[in-house]
Design a protein around this motif. Structure first.
Motif, PDB file in Angstrom:
ATOM      1  N   GLY A  58       0.791  -1.225   0.000  1.00  0.00           N
ATOM      2  CA  GLY A  58       0.000   0.000   0.000  1.00  0.00           C
ATOM      3  C   GLY A  58       0.820   1.270   0.000  1.00  0.00           C
ATOM      4  N   TRP A  59       2.118   1.163  -0.295  1.00  0.00           N
ATOM      5  CA  TRP A  59       2.977   2.355  -0.301  1.00  0.00           C
ATOM      6  C   TRP A  59       2.291   3.481  -1.054  1.00  0.00           C
ATOM      7  N   PRO A  60       2.266   4.707  -0.507  1.00  0.00           N
ATOM      8  CA  PRO A  60       3.031   5.171   0.642  1.00  0.00           C
ATOM      9  C   PRO A  60       2.311   5.031   1.982  1.00  0.00           C
ATOM     10  N   ASP A  61       1.094   4.525   1.986  1.00  0.00           N
ATOM     11  CA  ASP A  61       0.358   4.331   3.246  1.00  0.00           C
ATOM     12  C   ASP A  61       0.674   2.938   3.776  1.00  0.00           C
ATOM     13  N   ILE A  62       1.775   2.841   4.501  1.00  0.00           N
ATOM     14  CA  ILE A  62       2.273   1.554   4.957  1.00  0.00           C
ATOM     15  C   ILE A  62       2.030   1.358   6.438  1.00  0.00           C
ATOM     16  N   GLU A  63       2.081   0.116   6.843  1.00  0.00           N
ATOM     17  CA  GLU A  63       2.018  -0.231   8.255  1.00  0.00           C
ATOM     18  C   GLU A  63       3.401  -0.692   8.680  1.00  0.00           C
ATOM     19  N   ASN A 172      25.266  -7.678  10.366  1.00  0.00           N
ATOM     20  CA  ASN A 172      25.090  -6.229  10.303  1.00  0.00           C
ATOM     21  C   ASN A 172      23.743  -5.901  10.924  1.00  0.00           C
ATOM     22  N   PHE A 173      23.680  -4.773  11.617  1.00  0.00           N
ATOM     23  CA  PHE A 173      22.389  -4.229  12.019  1.00  0.00           C
ATOM     24  C   PHE A 173      22.022  -3.234  10.921  1.00  0.00           C
ATOM     25  N   ILE A 174      20.834  -3.378  10.364  1.00  0.00           N
ATOM     26  CA  ILE A 174      20.414  -2.576   9.214  1.00  0.00           C
ATOM     27  C   ILE A 174      19.116  -1.871   9.565  1.00  0.00           C
ATOM     28  N   PHE A 175      19.047  -0.579   9.220  1.00  0.00           N
ATOM     29  CA  PHE A 175      17.755   0.090   9.366  1.00  0.00           C
ATOM     30  C   PHE A 175      17.525   1.071   8.235  1.00  0.00           C
ATOM     31  N   ASP A 176      16.232   1.261   7.937  1.00  0.00           N
ATOM     32  CA  ASP A 176      15.795   2.168   6.871  1.00  0.00           C
ATOM     33  C   ASP A 176      15.064   3.339   7.502  1.00  0.00           C
ATOM     34  N   TYR A 177      15.511   4.545   7.155  1.00  0.00           N
ATOM     35  CA  TYR A 177      14.928   5.769   7.689  1.00  0.00           C
ATOM     36  C   TYR A 177      14.373   6.607   6.544  1.00  0.00           C
ATOM     37  N   VAL A 178      13.082   6.906   6.624  1.00  0.00           N
ATOM     38  CA  VAL A 178      12.441   7.771   5.636  1.00  0.00           C
ATOM     39  C   VAL A 178      12.341   9.163   6.248  1.00  0.00           C
ATOM     40  N   PRO A 179      13.045  10.159   5.664  1.00  0.00           N
ATOM     41  CA  PRO A 179      13.002  11.524   6.206  1.00  0.00           C
ATOM     42  C   PRO A 179      11.605  12.131   6.099  1.00  0.00           C
ATOM     43  N   PRO A 180      11.326  13.164   6.895  1.00  0.00           N
ATOM     44  CA  PRO A 180       9.969  13.713   6.914  1.00  0.00           C
ATOM     45  C   PRO A 180       9.500  14.219   5.553  1.00  0.00           C
ATOM     46  N   GLN A 181      10.396  14.771   4.746  1.00  0.00           N
ATOM     47  CA  GLN A 181       9.974  15.295   3.446  1.00  0.00           C
ATOM     48  C   GLN A 181       9.616  14.175   2.479  1.00  0.00           C
ATOM     49  N   ASN A 182       9.995  12.931   2.789  1.00  0.00           N
ATOM     50  CA  ASN A 182       9.702  11.805   1.897  1.00  0.00           C
ATOM     51  C   ASN A 182       8.566  10.927   2.395  1.00  0.00           C
ATOM     52  N   ILE A 183       8.056  11.193   3.578  1.00  0.00           N
ATOM     53  CA  ILE A 183       6.937  10.405   4.084  1.00  0.00           C
ATOM     54  C   ILE A 183       5.722  10.689   3.206  1.00  0.00           C
TER      55      ILE A 183
END
Length: 188
Positions: A58-63, A172-183
């Motif tokens: 459902g991107w961009p409305d994701i859970e 590896n510890f991996i994380f994905d960060y979506v900045p506020p302008q891309n939400i």
């Protein structure tokens, strides 16, 4: 996210609390969530302890859901992720995936690009926890060696792969960060 270069080194951070928590996990925990291994062929030879995850439906409305790894690693992982984000990224975004990922000895992650739309808008950050000299991370046709204690952002829009020819797993510890302008970006 296409960051304009294949790899960006973010510097040294104190990973020791997270490293000790990850290394203290029971072996069976690594097999508790096999969604990535079953869904994505390139991750067949990996194991994961997932803290938060979205499949991107459902991107961009994701859970974004907390997973079992949250109770095991969040106390150590969250402060480290926030320290990295505070130093390098705009506040107010969302961590949409976070996990410890192990590539088994002799394992390979085949060349691929992260293609889901969420990967076009999010920063993919790698924190090496355990490695060995026989691990090779290929990114945009070049080999890289990630050092434990340093943090990296990869350009996941470039073709990348990993080989672990060593006798021990690479974690590896991996994380994905979506900045506020891309939400909320990417609809339509």
């Amino acid at each position: 996210m296409d960051i304009g270069v294949p790899l960006r080194e973010l510097g040294e951070f104190d990973i020791e609390p997270l490293k000790q928590a990850i290394l203290g996990l029971d072996e069976g925990v690594w097999h508790g969530n096999e969604y990535r291994q079953e869904t994505y062929e390139v991750h067949e030879q990996t194991q994961s302890v997932v803290l938060v995850f979205t499949d991107g439906s459902g991107w961009p409305d994701i859970e974004v859901r907390k997973e079992a790894g949250w109770d095991m690693l969040s106390e150590q992982a969250v402060p480290l992720m926030h320290a990295i984000l505070e130093q390098y990224y705009p506040p107010g975004g969302t961590i949409i995936r976070a996990m410890a990922a192990k590539l088994v000895p002799g394992g390979v992650i085949k060349p691929h690009r992260d293609s889901h739309p969420s990967f076009h808008y999010g920063h993919r950050i790698h924190i090496p926890i355990v490695s060995n000299p026989r691990v090779r991370f290929m990114l945009d046709g070049r080999p890289y060696r990630f050092e434990v204690g340093k943090v990296y952002e990869i350009n996941n829009q470039k073709k990348h792969s990993v080989m672990n020819k060593g006798d021990a797993g690479r974690i590896n510890f991996i994380f994905d960060y979506v900045p506020p302008q891309n939400i909320g970006q990417g609809a339509g």
